[in-house]
Scaffold this motif. Structure first.
Motif, PDB file in Angstrom:
ATOM      1  N   GLN A 119     -10.988   3.509  -3.375  1.00 25.39           N
ATOM      2  CA  GLN A 119      -9.755   2.757  -3.580  1.00 25.39           C
ATOM      3  C   GLN A 119      -8.546   3.678  -3.483  1.00 25.39           C
ATOM      4  O   GLN A 119      -7.512   3.315  -2.914  1.00 25.39           O
ATOM      5  N   ALA A 120      -8.678   4.890  -4.024  1.00 25.76           N
ATOM      6  CA  ALA A 120      -7.563   5.835  -3.978  1.00 25.76           C
ATOM      7  C   ALA A 120      -7.204   6.188  -2.541  1.00 25.76           C
ATOM      8  O   ALA A 120      -6.023   6.253  -2.181  1.00 25.76           O
ATOM      9  N   VAL A 121      -8.206   6.406  -1.697  1.00 28.79           N
ATOM     10  CA  VAL A 121      -7.949   6.748  -0.295  1.00 28.79           C
ATOM     11  C   VAL A 121      -7.238   5.603   0.414  1.00 28.79           C
ATOM     12  O   VAL A 121      -6.298   5.819   1.192  1.00 28.79           O
ATOM     13  N   GLU A 122      -7.655   4.372   0.145  1.00 27.89           N
ATOM     14  CA  GLU A 122      -7.014   3.223   0.791  1.00 27.89           C
ATOM     15  C   GLU A 122      -5.556   3.096   0.369  1.00 27.89           C
ATOM     16  O   GLU A 122      -4.686   2.767   1.177  1.00 27.89           O
ATOM     17  N   VAL A 123      -5.279   3.343  -0.915  1.00 27.57           N
ATOM     18  CA  VAL A 123      -3.897   3.283  -1.397  1.00 27.57           C
ATOM     19  C   VAL A 123      -3.046   4.350  -0.719  1.00 27.57           C
ATOM     20  O   VAL A 123      -1.902   4.110  -0.326  1.00 27.57           O
ATOM     21  N   LEU A 124      -3.605   5.548  -0.552  1.00 26.52           N
ATOM     22  CA  LEU A 124      -2.854   6.646   0.044  1.00 26.52           C
ATOM     23  C   LEU A 124      -2.574   6.412   1.524  1.00 26.52           C
ATOM     24  O   LEU A 124      -1.542   6.835   2.048  1.00 26.52           O
ATOM     25  N   LYS A 125      -3.476   5.737   2.221  1.00 29.60           N
ATOM     26  CA  LYS A 125      -3.341   5.565   3.668  1.00 29.60           C
ATOM     27  C   LYS A 125      -2.295   4.521   4.045  1.00 29.60           C
ATOM     28  O   LYS A 125      -1.830   4.500   5.185  1.00 29.60           O
ATOM     29  N   GLU A 126      -1.928   3.631   3.119  1.00 27.40           N
ATOM     30  CA  GLU A 126      -1.005   2.557   3.459  1.00 27.40           C
ATOM     31  C   GLU A 126       0.343   3.109   3.928  1.00 27.40           C
ATOM     32  O   GLU A 126       0.879   4.045   3.352  1.00 27.40           O
ATOM     33  N   THR A 127       0.881   2.505   4.991  1.00 29.60           N
ATOM     34  CA  THR A 127       2.198   2.898   5.490  1.00 29.60           C
ATOM     35  C   THR A 127       3.276   2.390   4.540  1.00 29.60           C
ATOM     36  O   THR A 127       3.216   1.259   4.061  1.00 29.60           O
ATOM     37  N   ALA A 128       4.280   3.223   4.268  1.00 37.49           N
ATOM     38  CA  ALA A 128       5.349   2.850   3.340  1.00 37.49           C
ATOM     39  C   ALA A 128       6.120   1.641   3.868  1.00 37.49           C
ATOM     40  O   ALA A 128       6.417   1.545   5.057  1.00 37.49           O
TER      41      ALA A 128
END
Length: 424
Positions: free
Chosen positions: A110-119
């Motif tokens: 879940q942490a990786v998915e949150v980090l990958k999201e484009t701002a």
């Protein structure tokens, strides 16, 4: 004993007692919770967690400038603060990479998915309300980023308290109209007013967004608007006149203007992030590493202490006591500053204790030479310290220069192993 020496001895004893009190674990004699508020900060390799290297890859290729990379890092930092992670590390590495370390993580996927999201960058109409920076809002562009409840993926650890999850908007709170988004921004950069030399942010709009923004600002002169990244307000400037194509935002300090410019630029580009590498370390491995490090440290110090006592007798015993005092003071400083301890950091700490013996060896060698020349003990001690000092000074300066270079190199490349070793 001279009064000056008595004062020095008293100061050393006081510092030693305070250092021992800070260094010894437990809640005994914990005055005002000082010891509880200054625990040992453990790095990723000691308490386990997730290390991710993200690479910025703009659509269509091309390079990522420093401002965009810093803005993306700041966006990641806000997201990480919402994950409830204790003592995270987010830093740029090279020209297009960001290193993220999340100790104590429970749900790495879940942490990786949150980090990958484009701002997601938006400029919204607040209906005349000046929203404070940090406010989480709902917008007409849809849910995203921080607008949805964030499930913590980490818990508090002995190394520190977890950061609280960010506030989420009330489902009954108003939905603010999005005027333009990051895809409508052509560019943004830091500048200064040519007349007043005050810092400001210059931004440029592209396509039809220029006309849309002109109509909005024309009809809302004197009213605030909010700049939102991932549904979180970062600034709420007041509209002074109608803006078409190019606009400026002023009334900030230089640091605030530079930060806002990087946020706008990162949001304008919408830089996608790709995971280059991901590594998960279990807490059991970290615990085993601590145990092995303690054994290595105790064995190493015991061998050094035995050698000093057998070879130098009473002076050797005094040097061992001095080393123990040095160890207590250094460890207390690590807790108070605080310094995040990693395996390389512990190795560097043990090595520094061994290097401290060099000074004692130099002093005792000079002391023996002075005694052989027939000087009284008091004069031999003074002469031994005086003659050994230049060598001790030069060696320590060389060590500090080397550590500074290693620390800079570790910060630039994102090699936390090198940084931890250099710091301790």
């Amino acid at each position: 004993m001279r009064p000056r020496h008595l004062r020095s001895l008293f100061i050393i004893l006081a510092i030693t007692l305070v250092s021992l009190w800070v260094s010894i674990p437990g809640t005994a004699l914990d005055i005002n919770g000082f010891k509880a508020n200054h625990p040992v900060r453990q790095g990723l390799d000691l308490q386990g967690g997730l290390q991710v290297t993200l690479e910025a890859r703009p659509p269509g290729g091309g390079d990522v400038d420093d401002g965009t990379l810093l803005g993306t890092r700041d966006t990641l930092e806000r997201r990480v603060n919402g994950l409830g992670v204790s003592e995270p590390l987010i830093q740029t590495r090279g020209d297009n990479q960001i290193l993220v370390e999340l100790p104590g993580i429970e749900n790495p996927e879940q942490a990786v998915e949150v980090l990958k999201e484009t701002a997601l960058l938006e400029i919204v109409s607040t209906n005349g309300t000046a929203l404070a920076p940090g406010t989480v809002v709902r917008t007409s562009l849809g849910d995203g980023g921080a607008s949805a409840p964030v499930t913590p993926v980490a818990v508090a650890t002995p190394g520190g308290l977890a950061n609280p999850a960010p506030p989420v908007p009330d489902p009954n709170s108003p939905v603010y109209q999005t005027i333009v988004s990051g895809s409508d921004l052509a560019d943004a950069y830091y500048g200064t007013d040519p007349g007043t030399f005050q810092p400001l942010v210059v931004f440029k709009l592209a396509g039809d967004a220029s006309e849309t923004f002109y109509e909005f600002t024309r009809d809302n002169i004197g009213q605030p608007m909010s700049i939102v990244v991932d549904k979180q307000v970062v600034s709420s400037p007041t509209i002074r006149n109608a803006i078409a194509g190019t606009g400026t935002i002023d009334g900030m300090t230089a640091a605030e203007a530079q930060n806002l410019a990087t946020q706008l630029k990162a949001g304008a580009l919408g830089v996608p992030l790709e995971v280059v590498s991901s590594r998960t370390l279990g807490p059991s491995l970290g615990s085993d590493s601590i145990d092995r490090s303690l054994v290595a440290g105790i064995v190493g110090l015991s061998v050094v202490a035995l050698f000093m006592i057998l070879y130098y007798r009473l002076p050797g015993l005094l040097s061992v006591i001095a080393l123990l005092i040095y160890t207590a003071i250094s460890f207390a400083l690590f807790k108070v500053i605080p310094v995040t301890l990693t395996l390389p950091g512990i190795a560097g700490f043990i090595l520094s204790i061994g290097m401290a013996v060099d000074a004692n060896v130099l002093i005792f060698a000079r002391l023996k030479e002075e005694l052989r020349s027939g000087r009284p003990l008091s004069q031999a001690i003074e002469a031994g310290f005086d003659h050994a000092w230049p060598s001790i000074r030069d060696s320590n300066i060389s060590t500090m220069i080397t550590c500074a270079i290693l620390y800079w190199f570790g910060q630039f490349t994102g090699a936390t192993i090198i940084t931890g070793f250099a710091l301790t």
